[in-house]
Structures are given as structure tokens and as C-alpha cells.
Motif scaffolding. Sequence first.
Motif, mmCIF file in Angstrom:
data_model
loop_
_atom_site.group_PDB
_atom_site.id
_atom_site.type_symbol
_atom_site.label_atom_id
_atom_site.label_comp_id
_atom_site.label_asym_id
_atom_site.label_seq_id
_atom_site.Cartn_x
_atom_site.Cartn_y
_atom_site.Cartn_z
ATOM 1 N N SER A 62 0.880 -1.157 0.000
ATOM 2 C CA SER A 62 0.000 0.000 0.000
ATOM 3 C C SER A 62 0.920 1.210 0.000
ATOM 4 N N GLN A 63 0.341 2.377 0.217
ATOM 5 C CA GLN A 63 1.203 3.551 0.238
ATOM 6 C C GLN A 63 2.251 3.485 1.356
ATOM 7 N N ASN A 64 1.850 2.868 2.484
ATOM 8 C CA ASN A 64 2.755 2.851 3.639
ATOM 9 C C ASN A 64 3.496 1.539 3.819
ATOM 10 N N LEU A 65 2.909 0.492 3.299
ATOM 11 C CA LEU A 65 3.409 -0.828 3.659
ATOM 12 C C LEU A 65 4.218 -1.436 2.516
ATOM 13 N N PHE A 66 5.359 -2.033 2.863
ATOM 14 C CA PHE A 66 6.117 -2.738 1.821
ATOM 15 C C PHE A 66 6.586 -4.090 2.331
ATOM 16 N N ARG A 67 6.937 -4.912 1.363
ATOM 17 C CA ARG A 67 7.403 -6.260 1.686
ATOM 18 C C ARG A 67 8.704 -6.504 0.919
ATOM 19 N N ALA A 68 9.732 -6.976 1.617
ATOM 20 C CA ALA A 68 11.013 -7.252 0.968
ATOM 21 C C ALA A 68 11.309 -8.741 1.059
ATOM 22 N N THR A 69 11.788 -9.300 -0.048
ATOM 23 C CA THR A 69 12.153 -10.712 -0.058
ATOM 24 C C THR A 69 13.647 -10.835 -0.315
ATOM 25 N N VAL A 70 14.396 -11.295 0.687
ATOM 26 C CA VAL A 70 15.841 -11.486 0.501
ATOM 27 C C VAL A 70 16.122 -12.983 0.486
ATOM 28 N N ARG A 71 17.147 -13.345 -0.256
ATOM 29 C CA ARG A 71 17.463 -14.761 -0.399
ATOM 30 C C ARG A 71 18.468 -15.204 0.653
ATOM 31 N N LEU A 72 18.181 -16.357 1.261
ATOM 32 C CA LEU A 72 19.155 -16.988 2.144
ATOM 33 C C LEU A 72 19.779 -18.122 1.334
ATOM 34 N N ALA A 73 21.092 -18.067 1.123
ATOM 35 C CA ALA A 73 21.769 -19.106 0.346
ATOM 36 C C ALA A 73 21.772 -20.411 1.149
ATOM 37 N N PRO A 74 21.875 -21.569 0.453
ATOM 38 C CA PRO A 74 21.918 -22.844 1.178
ATOM 39 C C PRO A 74 23.068 -22.884 2.188
ATOM 40 N N ASN A 75 24.153 -22.200 1.857
ATOM 41 C CA ASN A 75 25.314 -22.199 2.750
ATOM 42 C C ASN A 75 25.350 -20.944 3.620
ATOM 43 N N VAL A 76 24.168 -20.396 3.924
ATOM 44 C CA VAL A 76 24.114 -19.167 4.718
ATOM 45 C C VAL A 76 24.808 -19.409 6.062
ATOM 46 N N PRO A 77 25.661 -18.475 6.456
ATOM 47 C CA PRO A 77 26.409 -18.699 7.696
ATOM 48 C C PRO A 77 25.526 -18.479 8.920
ATOM 49 N N VAL A 78 25.860 -19.167 9.990
ATOM 50 C CA VAL A 78 25.123 -18.954 11.232
ATOM 51 C C VAL A 78 25.676 -17.714 11.917
ATOM 52 N N GLY A 79 24.901 -17.156 12.815
ATOM 53 C CA GLY A 79 25.354 -15.981 13.549
ATOM 54 C C GLY A 79 24.318 -14.877 13.502
ATOM 55 N N THR A 80 24.737 -13.712 13.974
ATOM 56 C CA THR A 80 23.818 -12.585 14.021
ATOM 57 C C THR A 80 23.851 -11.844 12.696
ATOM 58 N N HIS A 81 22.721 -11.815 12.022
ATOM 59 C CA HIS A 81 22.607 -11.096 10.763
ATOM 60 C C HIS A 81 21.892 -9.773 11.030
ATOM 61 N N LYS A 82 22.180 -8.820 10.195
ATOM 62 C CA LYS A 82 21.587 -7.511 10.390
ATOM 63 C C LYS A 82 20.754 -7.169 9.170
#
Lengths: 307, 263
Positions: free
Chosen positions: B180-200
Motif C-alpha cells: 500500500s502507500q505505507n506498507l512494503f514487503r522485501a524478499t531477501v534470499r538466504l543461500a543454502p550455505n548461509v552462515p550462522v550468527g547474528t545477521h543484520k
Amino acid sequence: MGIYLPIAEISVNIFVLLAMGAAVGFLSGMFGVGGGFLITPLLIFYNIPPAIAVATGANQVIASSVSGVLSHMKRGTLDFKLGGVLLAGGIVGSTGGIYVFAFLRRLGQLDLFISLLYVVLLGTVGGLMLVESVNALRATRSGAAPVLKKSGQHNWIHRLPLKMRFRASKLFVSVIPVLGLGAGIGFLSSIMGVGGGFIMVPALIYLLKVPTNVVIGTSLFQIIFTSAYTTLVHATTNQTVDVVLAFLLMAGGVAGAQYGAKAGQRLRGEQLRALLALLVLAVAIRLAIDLFVTPPNLYSLSAAGLN
Amino acid sequence: MRARNTFATAIVLSLLAAAVPAKAQVPLTEGIQIGLSTDNVSITAGFSGADLTIFGSLENPDPLVARQGRYDIIVVLEGPPKPVVVRRKDRVLGVWVNLDSETFENVPVSYSVATTRPLQDITEPNSYKQLSLGASNLYMQPADAGDSPATIQEFTAALRERKSATGLYSENVGGVQFLSQNLFRATVRLAPNVPVGTHKARAFLFKSGLFIKESSAQLEIRKSGFEQSIFRVAHTYSFLYGVFAISLAMLTGWLGRLIFRRD
């Protein structure tokens, strides 16, 4: 079906690994070798990081060796005393190998060193075995009596001091070459992830003149312990042993090994050796090609500060 | 009456805004907020990559700008920073050997970007550089600053190339959509080899090519269940783990012999 390997940290296909284990197990049962020299390169071809392939390969070798030793114990073709002395040397060699391994990994030359060792050793052993077995095959075909090894026939190795008697092998030989051979195999075991059967077997036959029937059992016996030690040290210093990966390979491997051993009994000794030689040479050539062919990626990344 | 008056003022204001855009801005500035439905993601045995959806809202959007589609949003999911060694193979006596290497400090292990439009259409290269935004604008700090700029540049490029090739650095153009005018949705990809830990997770708001505001949230990626236990045990009780690996191998060998014996 995919499975996530906790240590290698990648997803792999479970059936590919089971099949890989079974195929190598079949060959190892047939030729009486641990199969580590096939497993480790195959894992590397399958994109498992070499450091993990090596440590896990050593782990997998234990299973196939235990399986093999049990059948040799039943047949009484195992020299525990000779195996014990080889093992003592093996522990020393393996310890040294682990340090070299960690050092090379820090330097970024581990992968190259592993490949070079494989190419040189497999190439040499495979080549020698092929020549020897082809000669033997020719001799039997032409009807000439096979040259039997005479017990009185000695070489320089048999003139070394500190002699020891190995009853089951009908051998009276210095412990120095036995310890040295054990140490060399131990070193290779920790760097290449192999049991070292493909070197141990010819060395025992040609250098120490151990009767062929006790060679395989004794070699497997000492490989169990050298590999166990290597596995333990890799687990504690490098944390590179992946039990999930190892277990999948073993499960396929032990099944394949028993069928392979059965198949092996139908072939004659020199035919078996010629086939093994061809197999060893094929792996060596495949690895050698990778060394010389321009790699698709000249650049590689690795975590800094890795020990 | 009153309603009509305000309507008229609004028209005047927007006319003014069109005429002298810099001075006649509405006092309310836009803001951006993002929220994650969960603050931790667990990787299980079958993990083969996933899409992570991040919802966010635009605060005080200018309806006119919104209607003209001049708001742009870039959402980044950045993995934990780690030092990395980049090595280059060269031919020595015909054999390919790792020769030169360059160590970089604090390189995000992963870096997934989702945008409303292609990066080059949103703003100028310079503002990306200033914001250190986008895989190709990330500043990689070489450990040894004494190396020649050309070398550093070469290895930085190689580092980015390898990261993209393994899916750790990815770009999802059109991955941010206004609901909508205010609301958005973002889709980011997590790779199969995504590292563990704190992501930002960080969201950047642009208006007509100008950077307005940034908002961030944290996400913990970890291994769950069985794999996590194995990994933890292998690192904390490595000796016992080794003993276990050996026992398992011996047991398998023995059982295999019992089950499959052929002699």
C-alpha cells in the motif's frame, strides 16, 4: 534426498553418498584395501572441503577395516605382533602428519599438497603394480613356472640390527624398517585421509617379504588403529571430522565390502593386482589433470585465522 | 466549508512544492521501519536455501511522491563480519598453485540485497559509496594496507565475484514491493550455505534519488536440532566427539560384517 552435513556445513544428496560408499566398499573388499585413497578424492570431487574429506575419510576407513579384519581373524591370516610394531611407528608418523596438516592449512597449500601426494604416490604404486602384475600374467600365460620367493632370499633390509621374530609371518627381521614403514603410513594417513593399505600391502610383500596371505589382514589390523588415532587427533585439533558424512559412507561401505570380498575370491591374485593397479592409476591421472588444467576459478576464499 | 478550505490549502501547498521543491517541503519528514516476524531462523537438515520476507512501513509518506513511484527502498540482510583470505592460483612449472593472497578484515559472510528497482536507477553511484551500500560498494578493509592499490582492487573484485558465485552475495531486483502507500514487503534470499550468527537487516529509504533514512533489525540464524548438537559437541567436547566417531565406525564395521557377511 538432501541432508545437511553439520561439520562440512553444506547440503548433499544422501543417496550419492551411500552409493559412493557402497562402490568404494565393493572395490575395497575385492582388493583388500581400506578404500580411503578412493573416498577422499571422490569427496573432494563432490565439493566437500579437502580438510573435511581427509579427516572424515580416515574415520570411514576404520569401519571398512574392522569389517575386513573380522573375516581375516576368522581365517587366522593376521599377524598381531607385526601389526603391533607397525602401529607403534604409525602413531608417531600420524602425530607428525597432523602438525604438517595444520601448518599447510594455515599456509593455504593444503589442497595442493594433498593432490600432489595423491598423484605421486598413487602414480608410483599403481605403475609398479601394473608392471609387476602384467609380467606375472605373461609368465603364467607362456606356461613358465611362476618364480617362487625363496625363504633364504634376503636383501639389505634383512641385514639391519634389532631383529625380532614374527611367528605368524614366518619372519625374522629388524624392527627398524617395520617401525619406519608404520611411521610413513601414519604420516600419510593423517595428511591424505587414507589407511595406507595401497602402500602397506606392496611394501610388506616386496620389502619385508611377508607371506601374501597374512599381509592384508595384518595391514587392515594396523590401519584400524592408525586411522582411529588420526580421526581422534583431527577431531580434537581441527574439528574436521563429520560423523554424519562418515556414517553414510560407512553404511554403504560395509555392505559393499562383503560383496566385494566374495567377488575378489573368484579372481586370481595377479588379475586382482592388475585391476587394482589400473584403478589406482586412474585416480592418479584424474587428480593430475586437475593440477594442470586451468581451474575455472583462479581465486579462492577461506576464513582467515584458521588453524 | 472547512473541508473545502483545507483541500484548497493542500492544492496550494503541492503547487508550491512543485515550483520550489527544496524550500516548500512539508515539515513532517518520512521515516522507515522494518519488522521481522521472528528474530531467529533455524537451519535444519534439509536446508537448501530459503526466501526471507521482511515487512516494513513508510512513515509520513508524501502521497504525491508515492503515487509517482518516486520512493525507493533497498533492504539488505548482512551476515556476521569475518576476516577472509583471498588466494590467487598461478602456474608454477605447469601446476596451478596458490601464490598471492590478500587478507580482508570484517567482510560480511553473506550479503543479500532486495530493491524496488535496479540499483543504478535508484540513486547515483556516489551515494551508494557513501552509504557503503550494495555488494559492489561494500568497503573491504585490507589487513595489509601496504599492498599496491591495483592488487587490493584485484583481490577485492575477486572476493565479490566468489561471494556472488556461491550465492552468498545476491541481489533481488524487484524484491521490494509496496503493498500500500505505507506498507512494503522485501524478499531477501538466504543461500543454502548461509552462515550462522547474528545477521543484520537494514532498510534504506530513497526519495527521488535522495537518501532519506535507514532502519535496522537483527536476526539470529542458527542451526537447529540434531545438526546444531553435533556441531556444538564437535567443537566443545572434541575429544569425546572423536571417541564417538571412532566407536561408531567400529560398530558399523562389526554390524556390517554380521549383516552382510558372504563367507
